[in-house]
Write a protein that holds these residues in place. Structure first.
Motif, PDB file in Angstrom:
ATOM      1  N   MET A 141       0.846  -1.184   0.000  1.00 35.64           N
ATOM      2  CA  MET A 141       0.000   0.000   0.000  1.00 35.64           C
ATOM      3  C   MET A 141       0.885   1.239   0.000  1.00 35.64           C
ATOM      4  O   MET A 141       1.838   1.322   0.774  1.00 35.64           O
ATOM      5  N   GLU A 142       0.558   2.186  -0.861  1.00 29.06           N
ATOM      6  CA  GLU A 142       1.316   3.430  -0.922  1.00 29.06           C
ATOM      7  C   GLU A 142       0.834   4.388   0.166  1.00 29.06           C
ATOM      8  O   GLU A 142      -0.332   4.351   0.563  1.00 29.06           O
ATOM      9  N   GLU A 143       1.710   5.238   0.621  1.00 31.88           N
ATOM     10  CA  GLU A 143       1.405   6.200   1.699  1.00 31.88           C
ATOM     11  C   GLU A 143       0.166   7.037   1.387  1.00 31.88           C
ATOM     12  O   GLU A 143      -0.616   7.349   2.270  1.00 31.88           O
ATOM     13  N   LEU A 144      -0.023   7.385   0.124  1.00 30.65           N
ATOM     14  CA  LEU A 144      -1.175   8.200  -0.281  1.00 30.65           C
ATOM     15  C   LEU A 144      -2.502   7.496  -0.049  1.00 30.65           C
ATOM     16  O   LEU A 144      -3.542   8.134  -0.003  1.00 30.65           O
ATOM     17  N   ASN A 145      -2.484   6.182   0.065  1.00 30.92           N
ATOM     18  CA  ASN A 145      -3.714   5.404   0.069  1.00 30.92           C
ATOM     19  C   ASN A 145      -4.106   4.836   1.429  1.00 30.92           C
ATOM     20  O   ASN A 145      -4.777   3.827   1.505  1.00 30.92           O
ATOM     21  N   ILE A 146      -3.701   5.519   2.500  1.00 34.41           N
ATOM     22  CA  ILE A 146      -4.096   5.017   3.818  1.00 34.41           C
ATOM     23  C   ILE A 146      -5.488   5.506   4.206  1.00 34.41           C
ATOM     24  O   ILE A 146      -6.034   5.087   5.207  1.00 34.41           O
ATOM     25  N   GLY A 147      -6.070   6.392   3.406  1.00 34.26           N
ATOM     26  CA  GLY A 147      -7.437   6.836   3.634  1.00 34.26           C
ATOM     27  C   GLY A 147      -7.539   8.065   4.509  1.00 34.26           C
ATOM     28  O   GLY A 147      -6.542   8.661   4.905  1.00 34.26           O
ATOM     29  N   ASP A 148      -8.797   8.445   4.829  1.00 34.97           N
ATOM     30  CA  ASP A 148      -9.030   9.627   5.649  1.00 34.97           C
ATOM     31  C   ASP A 148      -9.702   9.287   6.985  1.00 34.97           C
ATOM     32  O   ASP A 148     -10.168  10.163   7.692  1.00 34.97           O
ATOM     33  N   MET A 149      -9.729   8.008   7.337  1.00 36.96           N
ATOM     34  CA  MET A 149     -10.249   7.595   8.643  1.00 36.96           C
ATOM     35  C   MET A 149      -9.153   7.815   9.685  1.00 36.96           C
ATOM     36  O   MET A 149      -7.967   7.818   9.359  1.00 36.96           O
ATOM     37  N   GLU A 150      -9.543   7.986  10.928  1.00 36.29           N
ATOM     38  CA  GLU A 150      -8.585   8.161  12.019  1.00 36.29           C
ATOM     39  C   GLU A 150      -8.307   6.792  12.628  1.00 36.29           C
ATOM     40  O   GLU A 150      -9.228   6.097  13.060  1.00 36.29           O
ATOM     41  N   PHE A 151      -7.051   6.398  12.635  1.00 35.55           N
ATOM     42  CA  PHE A 151      -6.639   5.102  13.174  1.00 35.55           C
ATOM     43  C   PHE A 151      -5.916   5.302  14.491  1.00 35.55           C
ATOM     44  O   PHE A 151      -5.310   6.343  14.690  1.00 35.55           O
ATOM     45  N   PRO A 152      -5.930   4.325  15.378  1.00 38.61           N
ATOM     46  CA  PRO A 152      -6.585   3.025  15.276  1.00 38.61           C
ATOM     47  C   PRO A 152      -8.093   3.128  15.485  1.00 38.61           C
ATOM     48  O   PRO A 152      -8.592   4.092  16.056  1.00 38.61           O
ATOM     49  N   VAL A 179     -13.621  -3.367   5.770  1.00 35.81           N
ATOM     50  CA  VAL A 179     -13.361  -4.061   4.505  1.00 35.81           C
ATOM     51  C   VAL A 179     -12.341  -3.301   3.675  1.00 35.81           C
ATOM     52  O   VAL A 179     -12.239  -2.078   3.762  1.00 35.81           O
ATOM     53  N   MET A 180     -11.591  -4.064   2.879  1.00 34.17           N
ATOM     54  CA  MET A 180     -10.616  -3.453   1.970  1.00 34.17           C
ATOM     55  C   MET A 180     -10.587  -4.254   0.678  1.00 34.17           C
ATOM     56  O   MET A 180     -10.866  -5.459   0.673  1.00 34.17           O
ATOM     57  N   GLY A 181     -10.236  -3.576  -0.401  1.00 37.39           N
ATOM     58  CA  GLY A 181     -10.001  -4.264  -1.655  1.00 37.39           C
ATOM     59  C   GLY A 181      -8.631  -4.902  -1.640  1.00 37.39           C
ATOM     60  O   GLY A 181      -7.729  -4.448  -0.935  1.00 37.39           O
ATOM     61  N   ASP A 182      -8.458  -5.957  -2.399  1.00 37.30           N
ATOM     62  CA  ASP A 182      -7.153  -6.621  -2.474  1.00 37.30           C
ATOM     63  C   ASP A 182      -6.116  -5.755  -3.178  1.00 37.30           C
ATOM     64  O   ASP A 182      -4.923  -5.907  -2.956  1.00 37.30           O
ATOM     65  N   ASN A 183      -6.565  -4.865  -4.031  1.00 37.36           N
ATOM     66  CA  ASN A 183      -5.676  -3.920  -4.712  1.00 37.36           C
ATOM     67  C   ASN A 183      -5.748  -2.607  -3.932  1.00 37.36           C
ATOM     68  O   ASN A 183      -6.494  -1.700  -4.278  1.00 37.36           O
ATOM     69  N   ARG A 184      -4.978  -2.537  -2.866  1.00 35.36           N
ATOM     70  CA  ARG A 184      -5.087  -1.438  -1.902  1.00 35.36           C
ATOM     71  C   ARG A 184      -4.884  -0.062  -2.508  1.00 35.36           C
ATOM     72  O   ARG A 184      -5.418   0.925  -2.017  1.00 35.36           O
ATOM     73  N   ASN A 185      -4.124   0.026  -3.576  1.00 37.26           N
ATOM     74  CA  ASN A 185      -3.824   1.325  -4.155  1.00 37.26           C
ATOM     75  C   ASN A 185      -4.918   1.830  -5.096  1.00 37.26           C
ATOM     76  O   ASN A 185      -4.861   2.967  -5.540  1.00 37.26           O
ATOM     77  N   LEU A 186      -5.909   0.999  -5.375  1.00 37.77           N
ATOM     78  CA  LEU A 186      -7.015   1.413  -6.250  1.00 37.77           C
ATOM     79  C   LEU A 186      -8.379   1.071  -5.653  1.00 37.77           C
ATOM     80  O   LEU A 186      -9.327   0.811  -6.380  1.00 37.77           O
ATOM     81  N   SER A 187      -8.487   1.061  -4.346  1.00 38.14           N
ATOM     82  CA  SER A 187      -9.727   0.623  -3.719  1.00 38.14           C
ATOM     83  C   SER A 187     -10.350   1.702  -2.848  1.00 38.14           C
ATOM     84  O   SER A 187      -9.699   2.257  -1.969  1.00 38.14           O
ATOM     85  N   LEU A 188     -11.625   1.978  -3.091  1.00 39.23           N
ATOM     86  CA  LEU A 188     -12.420   2.826  -2.208  1.00 39.23           C
ATOM     87  C   LEU A 188     -13.064   1.862  -1.212  1.00 39.23           C
ATOM     88  O   LEU A 188     -13.903   1.054  -1.584  1.00 39.23           O
TER      89      LEU A 188
END
Length: 180
Positions: A117-128, A138-147
């Motif tokens: 997963m690229e740094e740009l694609n960690i999303g906008d949710m607050e973790f943990p 849920v996540m797509g298997d292609n993390r860099n192209l998944s909403l």
């Protein structure tokens, strides 16, 4: 006499067609759903244009579990369905750091991921995030192209939005078979 035979044959034919239609409607409403994959978010497991069968009744008997590929209604467009993999379930703590996914402070091993997963694609949710009751991350298997659940637009998926478990690919024919 011939006219009576023709009418009887027509009646029987229409009756059989009506029964077949009712059976088809019952099966597609309550048991199975044919769903087309749109986009590349599930590569390499599923590709754009694949058709899968979704088991709509399994979650009446069993709870969704990690690793299941599910179909669910997209909140912003309820007639649209997403197909993603369950990564975390109720009570799990999910964190994404250093481009890796951690469940309950342990990095998860995902042999279905082709690239990190690229740094740009960690999303906008607050973790943990601690997954609440009856919700799934849920996540797509292609993390860099998944909403997916990393984005507030999708967020956590409530059990009521899940339409079933994708379990069998029917198209293309050279890839027909059960999903892992």
């Amino acid at each position: 006499m011939k006219r009576d035979n023709i009418m009887k044959e027509l009646y029987n034919w229409l009756k059989d067609m009506f029964i077949a239609l009712l059976i088809t409607i019952f099966i597609t409403t309550f048991i199975f759903q044919n769903t087309q994959v749109k986009g590349d978010s599930m590569n390499p497991t599923l590709q754009d244009g694949n058709f899968v069968i979704v088991n709509k009744f399994i979650y009446n008997f069993f709870s969704p579990k990690k690793g299941d590929i599910i179909s669910f209604k997209y909140s912003d467009n309820p007639p649209q369905y997403f197909i993603k993999r369950i990564i975390a379930t109720e009570g799990d703590k999910i964190d994404i750091k250093n481009n890796k996914v951690y469940i309950n402070d342990k990095e998860i091993e995902e042999n279905y991921i082709l690239e990190p997963m690229e740094e740009l694609n960690i999303g906008d949710m607050e973790f943990p995030i601690i997954i609440p009751k009856d919700n799934y991350f849920v996540m797509g298997d292609n993390r860099n192209l998944s909403l997916d659940s990393r984005y507030k637009e999708v967020g956590l998926v409530h059990i009521s939005k899940i339409t079933g478990k994708a379990f069998f690919r029917i198209w293309p024919l050279n890839k027909i078979g059960f999903l892992k």
